[in-house]
Design an enzyme around this catalytic site. Structure first.
Site, short mmCIF file in Angstrom:
data_model
loop_
_atom_site.label_atom_id
_atom_site.label_comp_id
_atom_site.label_asym_id
_atom_site.label_seq_id
_atom_site.Cartn_x
_atom_site.Cartn_y
_atom_site.Cartn_z
N LYS A 35 0.85 -1.20 0.00
CA LYS A 35 0.00 0.00 0.00
C LYS A 35 0.87 1.24 0.00
O LYS A 35 2.08 1.16 0.30
CB LYS A 35 -0.90 -0.02 1.24
N TYR A 273 14.42 31.60 4.92
CA TYR A 273 13.25 32.33 5.43
C TYR A 273 13.36 32.60 6.92
O TYR A 273 13.74 31.71 7.69
CB TYR A 273 11.98 31.52 5.14
C1 PLP Z 1 -0.44 -1.59 6.90
C2 PLP Z 1 -1.01 -2.85 7.40
C3 PLP Z 1 -0.19 -3.96 7.60
C4 PLP Z 1 1.33 -3.88 7.54
O1 PLP Z 1 1.76 -3.22 8.72
P1 PLP Z 1 3.30 -3.12 9.11
O2 PLP Z 1 3.30 -2.59 10.51
O3 PLP Z 1 3.93 -2.17 8.16
O4 PLP Z 1 3.85 -4.48 9.02
C5 PLP Z 1 -0.79 -5.16 7.92
N1 PLP Z 1 -2.13 -5.26 8.05
C6 PLP Z 1 -2.97 -4.21 7.89
C7 PLP Z 1 -4.42 -4.39 8.06
C8 PLP Z 1 -2.43 -2.97 7.57
O5 PLP Z 1 -3.24 -1.92 7.44
#
Ligand code: PLP
Length: 383
Positions: A35, A273
Site C-alpha cells: 500500500k 526564510y
Molecule cells: C499496513 C497494514 C499492515 C502492515 O503493517 P506493518 O506494521 O507495516 O507491518 C498489515 N495489516 C494491515 C491491516 C495494515 O493496514
C-alpha cells in the site's frame, strides 16, 4: 537527471523478504503490504520482486492501488485493507481484488455488485475488530456475517483477519492488550468453525506481531515495514536479540541529493526564510536541491545533518520547499560542487543515518518518513 532521487536497492528488498520468510512457520503464507506505493518504494517494482520471491499475497489500501498492480500484470492475490466506495466496488470483480469486509451493509452491496458481474464464490476476508477500532465486525456479529457470506452464491469466506493496535509496543499494558486481541480473534474463528463454516485463511499479524509471536502467524502473516528494512517501533533489533530472534533487515531506500553550489559566506550573513541562522565566522555553504516538497520536512531544521563524502554537515536556516543549505565550515577540502549528499539510506552506501533516525527527530515513525517522500523524487531501481 535531477540531483535529487531515491535509490531502491532491490537486493536489500530480496534480502528482507527471505529474512522474513526464515522467521515464518513453514506452513504460514506471506503477504507483503505494498500500500501507499509500497511505502514509497514503488508498488509495481516491489510487487514484481515479491512475486519472483514466491510471496503468496499482496496487500493494498485502495482499489486504485490494486488496479495499478493488475495493469502491470501482477497475478498474485491482492487484499484490499481499507473499505472502498460504492462506485469502486465493480472494480473489485473486474480486477479480481480481495476485499476486507466487516459489516452487513457492505457485504450486501458486494453481493449486489457480484450479481451484475455473474461471479460465484468470490473470496472476501471477514475482518474482526478485536480492539483496533477501525474496520471489522465486533465479536457478536461474526457468526451472522460469516453465514451471510457463506450462504450467498456470489461470495465465499476466503479468510478471517484482525489487526493489532499495540503489537509493536513492549510495555506490559501493550502486550496484554495484544494478547487479548489474539484471544478474541481465536474466539471469532472458533465461532465460525462451530457453524460448520470454513474460516479460510486466518491472519492477524503485521510486522511486529509476526516477528515477536511465532504462534500468532497462523495461516498467513502480513509484513509491511520490515519488508522495507525497518523495525516496528519498540520491536527493535536489540529487543529481538534478547529473545534470541535474529532478523537482519537492510533499508531498501536511500534518499540522495547533491551539492548544487558551494558559496563562500562571510561572517554575519543569514540563511533562508526568517533568517533564523547567521554565520558567526566565514564559512562555506552548500546548496542542496531538496526541500520539503520532496519529503525533507521543514520541521527537521534546525538539527538535521546531511552526509557528503562520509562526513555529516549541519543544515543551516529553514528547509525551503525545493532547497536547503548545509554548512561545510571553513577551508573544506572534502567537498566539491556536484558531490553526492546522502540524506538517509543503508550504511553500506555511506549513509550516516536511516529513515528511522529522521523519524526519531520528528517524533514519528519510519513509515511516515518513507511514505512522505514525494512523487517528484524519482525512484531508481538498483539491481
Ligand atoms: C499496513 C497494514 C499492515 C502492515 O503493517 P506493518 O506494521 O507495516 O507491518 C498489515 N495489516 C494491515 C491491516 C495494515 O493496514
Amino acid at each position: 537527471m535531477r540531483m535529487t532521487y531515491a535509490n531502491i536497492y532491490l537486493n536489500n528488498l530480496k534480502h528482507n523478504i527471505s529474512a522474513i520468510r526464515s522467521n515464518l512457520n513453514t506452513k504460514t503464507k506471506l503477504c507483503i503490504a505494498v500500500k501507499a506505493d509500497a511505502y514509497g518504494h514503488g508498488a509495481v517494482e516491489v510487487s514484481k520482486v515479491a512475486e519472483a520471491c514466491g510471496v503468496d499475497f499482496l496487500a493494498v489500501a485502495t482499489i486504485d492501488e490494486g488496479i495499478e498492480l493488475r495493469k502491470a500484470n501482477i497475478v498474485l492475490p491482492i487484499l484490499v485493507l481499507s473499505l472502498c466506495s460504492l462506485e469502486e466496488m465493480e472494480s473489485i470483480f473486474e480486477y479480481n481484488l480481495t476485499p476486507f469486509v466487516g459489516d452487513k451493509e457492505y457485504i450486501e452491496s458486494l453481493i449486489h455488485e457480484a450479481k451484475k458481474h455473474n461471479v460465484c464464490n468470490f473470496p472476501v476476508h471477514l475482518a474482526v475488530d478485536t480492539g483496533m477500532g477501525r474496520i471489522g465486525c465486533f465479536l457478536e456479529d461474526v457468526t451472522s456475517l460469516a453465514y451471510l457470506i457463506d450462504s450467498s452464491k456470489e461470495l465465499s469466506l476466503g479468510g478471517m483477519c484482525t489487526h493489532f493496535s499495540s503489537a509493536d509496543g513492549t510495555s506490559s499494558e501493550d502486550r496484554s492488550y495484544a494478547q487479548n486481541q489474539f484471544e478474541k480473534f481465536n474466539e471469532a474463528v472458533n465461532a465460525v468453525k462451530a457453524l460448520g463454516i470454513n474460516p479460510g485463511i486466518r491472519h492477524c499479524s503485521s510486522s511486529a506481531a509476526l516477528i515477536d509471536h511465532k504462534d500468532w502467524q497462523l495461516d498467513m502473516a502480513r509484513a509491511g515495514i520490515i519488508t522495507y528494512g525497518y523495525y516496528p517501533y519498540q520491536i527493535t533489533k536489540e529487543y529481538l536479540a534478547k529473545k534470541n530472534i535474529s532478523l537482519e533487515l537492510k533499508p531498501v531506500m536511500a534518499l540522495i541529493s547533491g551539492v548544487s553550489a558551494i558559496r563562500p559566506f562571510a561572517k554575519g550573513l543569514s540563511i533562508s526564510y526568517g533568517h533564523t541562522w547567521t554565520s558567526e565566522r566565514d564559512t562555506l555553504i552548500g546548496v542542496l536541491p531538496i526541500g520539503y516538497a520532496d519529503g525533507l520536512l521543514r520541521r527537521l531544521s534546525p538539527g538535521l545533518n546531511i552526509a557528503v563524502n562520509g562526513i555529516a554537515y549541519p543544515v543551516r536556516g529553514r528547509i525551503c520547499m525545493d532547497q536547503c543549505m548545509i554548512d561545510f565550515g571553513r577551508n573544506n577540502e572534502n567537498v566539491k560542487r556536484f558531490d553526492k549528499a546522502i540524506i538517509f539510506g543503508p550504511k553500506e552506501i555511506g549513509a550516516l543515518q536511516t529513515a528511522e533516525d529522521l523519524a526519531c527527530a520528528l517524533g514519528t515513525i519510519s513509515y511516515e518518513v518513507l511514505t512522505g517522500i514525494t512523487k517528484r523524487v524519482k525512484r531508481i531501481y538498483v539491481k
